[in-house]
Design a protein around this motif. Structure first.
Motif, PDB file in Angstrom:
ATOM      1  N   ASP A   1      -0.021  62.837  11.914  1.00  0.00           N
ATOM      2  CA  ASP A   1       1.160  63.536  12.394  1.00  0.00           C
ATOM      3  C   ASP A   1       2.413  62.753  12.057  1.00  0.00           C
ATOM      4  O   ASP A   1       2.359  61.584  11.701  1.00  0.00           O
TER       5      ASP A   1
ATOM      6  N   ASN B   1       2.080  68.176  12.819  1.00  0.00           N
ATOM      7  CA  ASN B   1       0.671  67.809  12.759  1.00  0.00           C
ATOM      8  C   ASN B   1       0.114  68.337  11.446  1.00  0.00           C
ATOM      9  O   ASN B   1       0.144  69.532  11.177  1.00  0.00           O
TER      10      ASN B   1
ATOM     11  N   SER C   1      -7.711  74.414   5.238  1.00  0.00           N
ATOM     12  CA  SER C   1      -6.336  74.297   5.728  1.00  0.00           C
ATOM     13  C   SER C   1      -5.658  73.013   5.266  1.00  0.00           C
ATOM     14  O   SER C   1      -4.560  72.700   5.706  1.00  0.00           O
TER      15      SER C   1
ATOM     16  N   LEU D   1      -1.301  69.136  20.887  1.00  0.00           N
ATOM     17  CA  LEU D   1      -1.105  69.626  19.531  1.00  0.00           C
ATOM     18  C   LEU D   1      -2.286  69.248  18.643  1.00  0.00           C
ATOM     19  O   LEU D   1      -2.744  70.048  17.837  1.00  0.00           O
TER      20      LEU D   1
ATOM     21  N   VAL E   1       1.334  72.143  11.381  1.00  0.00           N
ATOM     22  CA  VAL E   1       1.864  72.817  12.563  1.00  0.00           C
ATOM     23  C   VAL E   1       3.113  72.060  12.975  1.00  0.00           C
ATOM     24  O   VAL E   1       3.092  70.827  13.079  1.00  0.00           O
ATOM     25  N   TYR E   2       4.206  72.793  13.201  1.00  0.00           N
ATOM     26  CA  TYR E   2       5.496  72.194  13.523  1.00  0.00           C
ATOM     27  C   TYR E   2       5.864  72.577  14.945  1.00  0.00           C
ATOM     28  O   TYR E   2       5.900  73.757  15.280  1.00  0.00           O
ATOM     29  N   LEU E   3       6.117  71.592  15.784  1.00  0.00           N
ATOM     30  CA  LEU E   3       6.430  71.823  17.193  1.00  0.00           C
ATOM     31  C   LEU E   3       7.742  71.129  17.537  1.00  0.00           C
ATOM     32  O   LEU E   3       7.940  69.960  17.199  1.00  0.00           O
TER      33      LEU E   3
ATOM     34  N   ALA F   1      -4.617  71.930  16.784  1.00  0.00           N
ATOM     35  CA  ALA F   1      -4.754  71.889  15.329  1.00  0.00           C
ATOM     36  C   ALA F   1      -6.220  71.854  14.899  1.00  0.00           C
ATOM     37  O   ALA F   1      -6.578  72.420  13.861  1.00  0.00           O
TER      38      ALA F   1
ATOM     39  N   ILE G   1      -7.683  75.382  14.419  1.00  0.00           N
ATOM     40  CA  ILE G   1      -7.107  76.295  13.426  1.00  0.00           C
ATOM     41  C   ILE G   1      -8.005  76.369  12.201  1.00  0.00           C
ATOM     42  O   ILE G   1      -8.364  75.355  11.624  1.00  0.00           O
TER      43      ILE G   1
END
Length: 64
Positions: free
Chosen positions: A12, A25, A32, A55, A37-39, A59, A62
């Motif tokens: 991350d 992340n 994938s 997170l 993943v953007y938070l 992740a 997913i």
């Protein structure tokens, strides 16, 4: 990473601003790989350790 000779994956990335945390992340599993993943979190309310933990768990679930 390759240019640095590191044999590891990025898990991350954390960017801190005056009032926000931005967590990225990187997804490293199968189909994938290369996605992320953007938070964005409000620093005044967020628990950074808990956010990173949640997170990471999200992740893992997913799939593409």
């Amino acid at each position: 990473m390759a240019d640095l000779g590191l044999d590891s994956d990025i898990e991350d990335v954390l960017i801190t601003l005056g009032g926000q945390y931005h967590l990225i992340n990187v997804l490293n599993s199968g189909g994938s790989k290369g996605l992320f993943v953007y938070l964005v979190l409000d620093r005044s309310y967020a628990n950074l350790a808990l956010a990173r933990h949640k997170l990471n768990n999200l992740a893992k679930g997913i799939t593409i």
